[in-house]
Scaffold this motif. Structure first.
Motif, PDB file in Angstrom:
ATOM      1  N   PRO A 327       7.952   0.072   0.209  1.00 29.71           N
ATOM      2  CA  PRO A 327       7.111  -0.736  -0.485  1.00 29.71           C
ATOM      3  C   PRO A 327       5.553  -0.247  -0.122  1.00 29.71           C
ATOM      4  N   ARG A 328       5.166   0.094   0.926  1.00 27.41           N
ATOM      5  CA  ARG A 328       4.022   0.954   1.337  1.00 27.41           C
ATOM      6  C   ARG A 328       3.588   2.175   0.442  1.00 27.41           C
ATOM      7  N   ASP A 329       4.618   2.885   0.280  1.00 28.07           N
ATOM      8  CA  ASP A 329       4.387   4.174  -0.426  1.00 28.07           C
ATOM      9  C   ASP A 329       4.317   3.735  -2.109  1.00 28.07           C
ATOM     10  N   ALA A 331       3.176   0.867  -3.263  1.00 24.13           N
ATOM     11  CA  ALA A 331       1.859   0.350  -3.478  1.00 24.13           C
ATOM     12  C   ALA A 331       0.709   1.546  -3.428  1.00 24.13           C
ATOM     13  N   ARG A 332       0.887   2.478  -2.415  1.00 26.45           N
ATOM     14  CA  ARG A 332       0.114   3.501  -2.580  1.00 26.45           C
ATOM     15  C   ARG A 332       0.090   4.394  -3.736  1.00 26.45           C
ATOM     16  N   GLN A 333       1.143   4.678  -4.388  1.00 28.89           N
ATOM     17  CA  GLN A 333       1.064   5.140  -5.809  1.00 28.89           C
ATOM     18  C   GLN A 333       0.666   4.438  -6.737  1.00 28.89           C
ATOM     19  N   LEU A 334       0.813   3.005  -6.910  1.00 29.98           N
ATOM     20  CA  LEU A 334       0.141   2.159  -7.771  1.00 29.98           C
ATOM     21  C   LEU A 334      -1.422   2.267  -7.658  1.00 29.98           C
ATOM     22  N   GLU A 335      -1.991   2.138  -6.298  1.00 27.96           N
ATOM     23  CA  GLU A 335      -3.152   2.234  -6.056  1.00 27.96           C
ATOM     24  C   GLU A 335      -4.206   3.413  -6.544  1.00 27.96           C
ATOM     25  N   LYS A 336      -3.303   4.583  -6.436  1.00 27.19           N
ATOM     26  CA  LYS A 336      -3.803   5.910  -6.970  1.00 27.19           C
ATOM     27  C   LYS A 336      -4.107   5.573  -8.589  1.00 27.19           C
ATOM     28  N   GLN A 347      -4.787  -6.701  -2.669  1.00 24.06           N
ATOM     29  CA  GLN A 347      -4.106  -6.697  -1.228  1.00 24.06           C
ATOM     30  C   GLN A 347      -2.756  -7.366  -1.165  1.00 24.06           C
ATOM     31  N   SER A 348      -2.369  -8.111  -2.187  1.00 20.84           N
ATOM     32  CA  SER A 348      -1.153  -8.656  -2.091  1.00 20.84           C
ATOM     33  C   SER A 348       0.185  -7.737  -2.446  1.00 20.84           C
ATOM     34  N   VAL A 349      -0.220  -6.526  -3.164  1.00 23.05           N
ATOM     35  CA  VAL A 349       0.812  -5.724  -3.594  1.00 23.05           C
ATOM     36  C   VAL A 349       2.053  -5.585  -2.624  1.00 23.05           C
ATOM     37  N   VAL A 350       1.471  -4.923  -1.650  1.00 26.95           N
ATOM     38  CA  VAL A 350       2.557  -4.595  -0.396  1.00 26.95           C
ATOM     39  C   VAL A 350       3.434  -5.681  -0.212  1.00 26.95           C
ATOM     40  N   LYS A 351       3.071  -6.848  -0.188  1.00 26.44           N
ATOM     41  CA  LYS A 351       3.842  -8.063   0.446  1.00 26.44           C
ATOM     42  C   LYS A 351       4.704  -8.462  -0.902  1.00 26.44           C
TER      43      LYS A 351
END
Length: 421
Positions: A327-329, A331-336, A347-351
């Motif tokens: 999930p963290r990986d 979320a990082r891809q989506l954030e980029k 802030q809630s994406v990972v959760k």
């Protein structure tokens, strides 16, 4: 041959240059991925030099494993007593197996460099499994098992029996239920398993996405499939069992009277001349060979089913953490890309992803294991694991082609592609 039931999955053929199959490639990829995932080695996949160094280390480790397995195969007695063969012949066999392993590595490298589609591992497995199924369905060779010559291929045997037998009902019964050779029931079970796996492949949850800045773009989704880690769990589980079988047999040939060696695996030759486990850990992780064995030894069957389900689920959950699909990986891809899940803050994406991805990975791994067991119990041609891999690999190629078509048309795709390389 203690590995007869998993050779089709490892793209291995007994007594040929493909004796080792893709086992060295899978093992080297598995070892380095585990080292990277547990932070024993540091790899920055965004740095081209580090990525190239990692690939070189993988190939070198694969060559070392190929040489080690070739030496162990020869001197463990897989081709007979090495003293009877002679040292010169043993060295020649080792050289042949090593060169064949080198060619397999080079063919895999060709596909990785972009001269084909997909990975070499997937192509070797799918080709070997499909060849095995087609051969068992249409093989024109004859085999004599004591009742006269019979055609090996199920469909060829079906037409031959209908034409030559006067009693058509007896001919149909033999074509559907003959023992020790492929029959039409096995072939129908194979087709049923193919259709079930294709149907289950479509199960997925689409999370709607929106762009942080461009509010008009809101038709994108991130798909979380039931088979989130694809066929990786069953490949890793097969690699684990194959290595367990190999070392168990190696130790048993040398120290068959040792209590701890027999606890690891006790081996005997059955009526068909096959070297099979009859006790110890190797026996309990091997599939029941018939429905009669399921009834007479239910403890073995229960332990085998639990082992497949739990190991596939664990491998699937662990794999998302060490392969960049956690999930963290994600979320990082989506954030980029400036994307968030619709209706939630950044802030809630990972959760939110933690609600879906680990569950999909564990449940998907268990479903893969269950489908494999289901296919084995139905008597499908090529083993349940093999059919599952073949269908998922072919489906993966179809998805890869679809993604390339979407990228050519300018549509974004977020399907996660898990491979050992």
């Amino acid at each position: 041959d203690p590995l007869y039931w998993i050779r089709v999955v490892l793209a291995s053929n007994r007594g040929t240059l493909m004796e080792l199959g893709i086992s060295p490639i899978v093992t080297s990829g598995l070892v380095l991925q585990l080292l990277a995932g547990t932070k024993q080695i540091s790899v920055n996949v965004e740095d081209p030099k580090e990525r190239q160094l990692y690939a070189c280390a993988q190939k070198l480790l694969g060559l070392f494993i190929t040489l080690a397995e070739a030496i162990l195969y020869v001197f463990s007695g897989m081709y007979g007593d090495w003293r009877t063969l002679g040292l010169g012949n043993c060295i020649l066999i080792i050289i042949q197996l090593f060169m064949a392993g080198l060619i397999v590595l080079l063919l895999d490298e060709v596909l990785q460099k972009g001269y084909g589609m997909g990975s070499g591992i997937s192509l070797f497995i799918a080709t070997n499994i499909c060849e095995n199924i087609i051969w068992r369905a249409f093989s024109p060779t004859t085999i004599n098992l004591g009742g006269g010559p019979e055609f090996e291929g199920a469909i060829i045997a079906f037409f031959y029996l209908l034409i030559t037998r006067n009693n058509k009902f007896s001919a149909l019964r033999e074509a559907f239920y003959r023992k020790n050779l492929p029959n039409l029931t096995n072939l129908m079970a194979t087709i049923i398993v193919f259709l079930v796996v294709i149907y289950v492949q479509g199960f997925r949850v689409d999370l709607p996405l929106k762009h942080v800045k461009a509010r008009g773009i809101s038709n994108q989704t991130y798909p979380i499939k039931l088979f989130y880690t694809s066929n990786i769990p069953v490949i890793l589980q097969t690699a684990l069992v194959s290595n367990l079988y190999f070392f168990s047999q190696l130790l048993h040939r040398r120290y068959s009277k040792n209590f701890f060696v027999r606890l690891f695996g006790d081996w005997r030759t059955n009526a068909h001349g096959q070297y099979v486990p009859v006790g110890g850990l190797a026996y309990f992780v091997s599939p029941p060979r018939s429905m009669q064995e399921v009834v007479t030894d239910p403890i073995h069957s229960i332990i085998y089913v639990l082992f497949i389900l739990i190991s596939c689920a664990l491998f699937s959950v662990v794999w998302i953490e060490i392969s960049g699909g956690s999930p963290r990986d994600v979320a990082r891809q989506l954030e980029k890309q400036g994307l968030v899940i619709k209706g939630y803050r950044e802030q809630s994406v990972v959760k939110i992803l933690y609600r879906y991805i680990p569950t999909a990975a564990a449940l998907g791994g268990m479903c893969i294991g269950a489908l494999s067991i289901f296919a084995d119990f139905m008597g499908a041609i090529g083993s349940g694991t093999g059919i599952l891999l073949a269908v998922s690999i072919i489906f993966q190629y179809f998805e890869t082609y679809s993604r390339e078509q979407k990228s050519d048309s300018g549509t974004l795709s977020f399907d996660t592609d898990f491979t050992l390389f």
